[in-house]
Write a protein that holds these residues in place. Structure first.
Motif, PDB file in Angstrom:
ATOM      1  N   LYS A 157       0.837  -1.209   0.000  1.00  0.00           N
ATOM      2  CA  LYS A 157       0.000   0.000   0.000  1.00  0.00           C
ATOM      3  C   LYS A 157       0.866   1.251   0.000  1.00  0.00           C
ATOM      4  CE  LYS A 157      -4.044  -1.985   2.264  1.00  0.00           C
ATOM      5  NZ  LYS A 157      -4.954  -1.950   3.413  1.00  0.00           N
ATOM      6  N   GLU A 158       1.903   1.259   0.799  1.00  0.00           N
ATOM      7  CA  GLU A 158       2.785   2.428   0.865  1.00  0.00           C
ATOM      8  C   GLU A 158       3.530   2.646  -0.446  1.00  0.00           C
ATOM      9  OE1 GLU A 158       2.786   4.895   3.099  1.00  0.00           O
ATOM     10  OE2 GLU A 158       1.112   3.738   3.893  1.00  0.00           O
ATOM     11  N   LEU A 159       3.949   1.560  -1.101  1.00  0.00           N
ATOM     12  CA  LEU A 159       4.608   1.692  -2.407  1.00  0.00           C
ATOM     13  C   LEU A 159       3.697   2.391  -3.410  1.00  0.00           C
ATOM     14  CD1 LEU A 159       6.471  -1.679  -3.146  1.00  0.00           C
ATOM     15  CD2 LEU A 159       7.459   0.606  -3.056  1.00  0.00           C
ATOM     16  N   ILE A 160       2.461   1.929  -3.472  1.00  0.00           N
ATOM     17  CA  ILE A 160       1.505   2.508  -4.422  1.00  0.00           C
ATOM     18  C   ILE A 160       1.212   3.962  -4.065  1.00  0.00           C
ATOM     19  CG2 ILE A 160      -0.830   2.362  -5.359  1.00  0.00           C
ATOM     20  CD1 ILE A 160      -0.667  -0.692  -4.742  1.00  0.00           C
ATOM     21  N   LYS A 161       0.938   4.218  -2.788  1.00  0.00           N
ATOM     22  CA  LYS A 161       0.605   5.583  -2.357  1.00  0.00           C
ATOM     23  C   LYS A 161       1.736   6.562  -2.657  1.00  0.00           C
ATOM     24  CE  LYS A 161      -2.413   4.207   1.462  1.00  0.00           C
ATOM     25  NZ  LYS A 161      -2.563   4.229   2.935  1.00  0.00           N
ATOM     26  N   SER A 162       2.961   6.132  -2.451  1.00  0.00           N
ATOM     27  CA  SER A 162       4.091   7.039  -2.695  1.00  0.00           C
ATOM     28  C   SER A 162       4.330   7.249  -4.189  1.00  0.00           C
ATOM     29  CB  SER A 162       5.360   6.512  -2.019  1.00  0.00           C
ATOM     30  OG  SER A 162       5.819   5.330  -2.645  1.00  0.00           O
ATOM     31  N   ALA A 163       3.905   6.298  -5.006  1.00  0.00           N
ATOM     32  CA  ALA A 163       4.122   6.404  -6.453  1.00  0.00           C
ATOM     33  C   ALA A 163       3.103   7.296  -7.149  1.00  0.00           C
ATOM     34  CB  ALA A 163       4.079   5.004  -7.078  1.00  0.00           C
ATOM     35  N   ILE A 164       1.887   7.322  -6.666  1.00  0.00           N
ATOM     36  CA  ILE A 164       0.791   7.981  -7.384  1.00  0.00           C
ATOM     37  C   ILE A 164       1.072   9.446  -7.737  1.00  0.00           C
ATOM     38  CG2 ILE A 164      -1.622   8.746  -7.157  1.00  0.00           C
ATOM     39  CD1 ILE A 164      -2.149   5.948  -5.901  1.00  0.00           C
ATOM     40  N   PRO A 165       1.553  10.304  -6.825  1.00  0.00           N
ATOM     41  CA  PRO A 165       1.789  11.706  -7.232  1.00  0.00           C
ATOM     42  C   PRO A 165       2.807  11.849  -8.367  1.00  0.00           C
ATOM     43  CG  PRO A 165       1.800  11.512  -4.842  1.00  0.00           C
ATOM     44  CD  PRO A 165       1.770  10.112  -5.396  1.00  0.00           C
ATOM     45  N   GLU A 166       3.774  10.953  -8.424  1.00  0.00           N
ATOM     46  CA  GLU A 166       4.800  11.030  -9.470  1.00  0.00           C
ATOM     47  C   GLU A 166       4.326  10.449 -10.803  1.00  0.00           C
ATOM     48  OE1 GLU A 166       7.507  12.727  -9.250  1.00  0.00           O
ATOM     49  OE2 GLU A 166       7.330  13.121  -7.100  1.00  0.00           O
ATOM     50  N   LEU A 167       3.174   9.795 -10.802  1.00  0.00           N
ATOM     51  CA  LEU A 167       2.639   9.237 -12.037  1.00  0.00           C
ATOM     52  C   LEU A 167       1.846  10.269 -12.836  1.00  0.00           C
ATOM     53  CD1 LEU A 167       1.380   5.773 -10.735  1.00  0.00           C
ATOM     54  CD2 LEU A 167       3.460   6.234 -12.047  1.00  0.00           C
ATOM     55  N   ILE A 168       1.366  11.295 -12.162  1.00  0.00           N
ATOM     56  CA  ILE A 168       0.517  12.288 -12.816  1.00  0.00           C
ATOM     57  C   ILE A 168       1.317  13.217 -13.719  1.00  0.00           C
ATOM     58  CG2 ILE A 168      -1.010  14.262 -12.381  1.00  0.00           C
ATOM     59  CD1 ILE A 168      -2.144  12.742 -10.036  1.00  0.00           C
ATOM     60  N   THR A 169       2.538  13.527 -13.324  1.00  0.00           N
ATOM     61  CA  THR A 169       3.382  14.390 -14.148  1.00  0.00           C
ATOM     62  C   THR A 169       4.659  13.644 -14.496  1.00  0.00           C
ATOM     63  OG1 THR A 169       4.402  15.349 -12.182  1.00  0.00           O
ATOM     64  CG2 THR A 169       2.534  16.530 -13.119  1.00  0.00           C
ATOM     65  N   GLU A 170       5.191  13.914 -15.660  1.00  0.00           N
ATOM     66  CA  GLU A 170       6.436  13.257 -16.056  1.00  0.00           C
ATOM     67  C   GLU A 170       7.615  14.051 -15.523  1.00  0.00           C
ATOM     68  OE1 GLU A 170       7.088  11.347 -19.768  1.00  0.00           O
ATOM     69  OE2 GLU A 170       4.959  11.482 -20.260  1.00  0.00           O
ATOM     70  N   THR A 171       8.366  13.399 -14.651  1.00  0.00           N
ATOM     71  CA  THR A 171       9.566  13.981 -14.053  1.00  0.00           C
ATOM     72  C   THR A 171      10.652  12.911 -14.083  1.00  0.00           C
ATOM     73  OG1 THR A 171       9.165  13.224 -11.784  1.00  0.00           O
ATOM     74  CG2 THR A 171       8.083  15.287 -12.455  1.00  0.00           C
TER      75      THR A 171
END
Length: 156
Positions: free
Chosen positions: A99-113
């Motif tokens: 759950k923590e892996l997914i939660k931490s990934a989501i904000p970085e998936l919305i924008t390409e950085t």
């Protein structure tokens, strides 16, 4: 200023690409509309005005997710992020580390950085043991806000 000032509802429907505060409420969902960042009061960019042109033909406007001036997520972006985190929290098949892996990934998936490839890997690792309901729900929630490259990586 070369940009028009857009009006967008709190749920992310573009009400006007040209005029600030063109409506108080969204005709699609009834939510209040905004034309300025709630944190720094910068105008939300609408369409770019090409100097010397008076043509206002149909041109698409991409929904902005973060304020260009202060970097704060707009209300519709925050709703997507909050809803995605809540969905992950509801899945009883996932352990806490997934759950923590997914939660931490989501904000970085919305924008390409530069962090996006790491976020894709985290998301894929975390989601592997998730239930189909969560996978489908996250797909529905995120598919409109992800870049094409991220969509291809996550949802082949």
């Amino acid at each position: 200023m070369p940009y028009n000032n857009a009006t967008i509802c709190l749920n992310g429907h573009i009400v006007s690409k040209y005029d600030a505060c063109s409506q108080k409420y969204c005709s699609k969902c009834g939510a209040q509309t905004i034309s300025f960042c709630a944190v720094c009061d910068s105008p939300i960019h609408g369409l770019f005005d090409f100097p010397g042109s008076s043509i206002r033909g149909y041109r698409p406007l991409s929904l902005p997710y973060y304020c260009y001036e202060c970097g704060t997520p707009y209300p519709w972006t925050k709703k997507i992020l909050d809803n995605a985190v809540e969905l992950v929290s509801l899945d009883e098949e996932l352990d806490d580390s997934s759950k923590e892996l997914i939660k931490s990934a989501i904000p970085e998936l919305i924008t390409e950085t530069p962090f996006t490839p790491v976020a894709v890997a985290k998301y894929q690792k975390g989601i592997a043991s998730a239930g189909q309901v969560l996978k489908n729900s996250l797909y529905q929630l995120l598919t409109d806000v992800l870049s094409e490259a991220v969509k291809k990586a996550l949802f082949p």
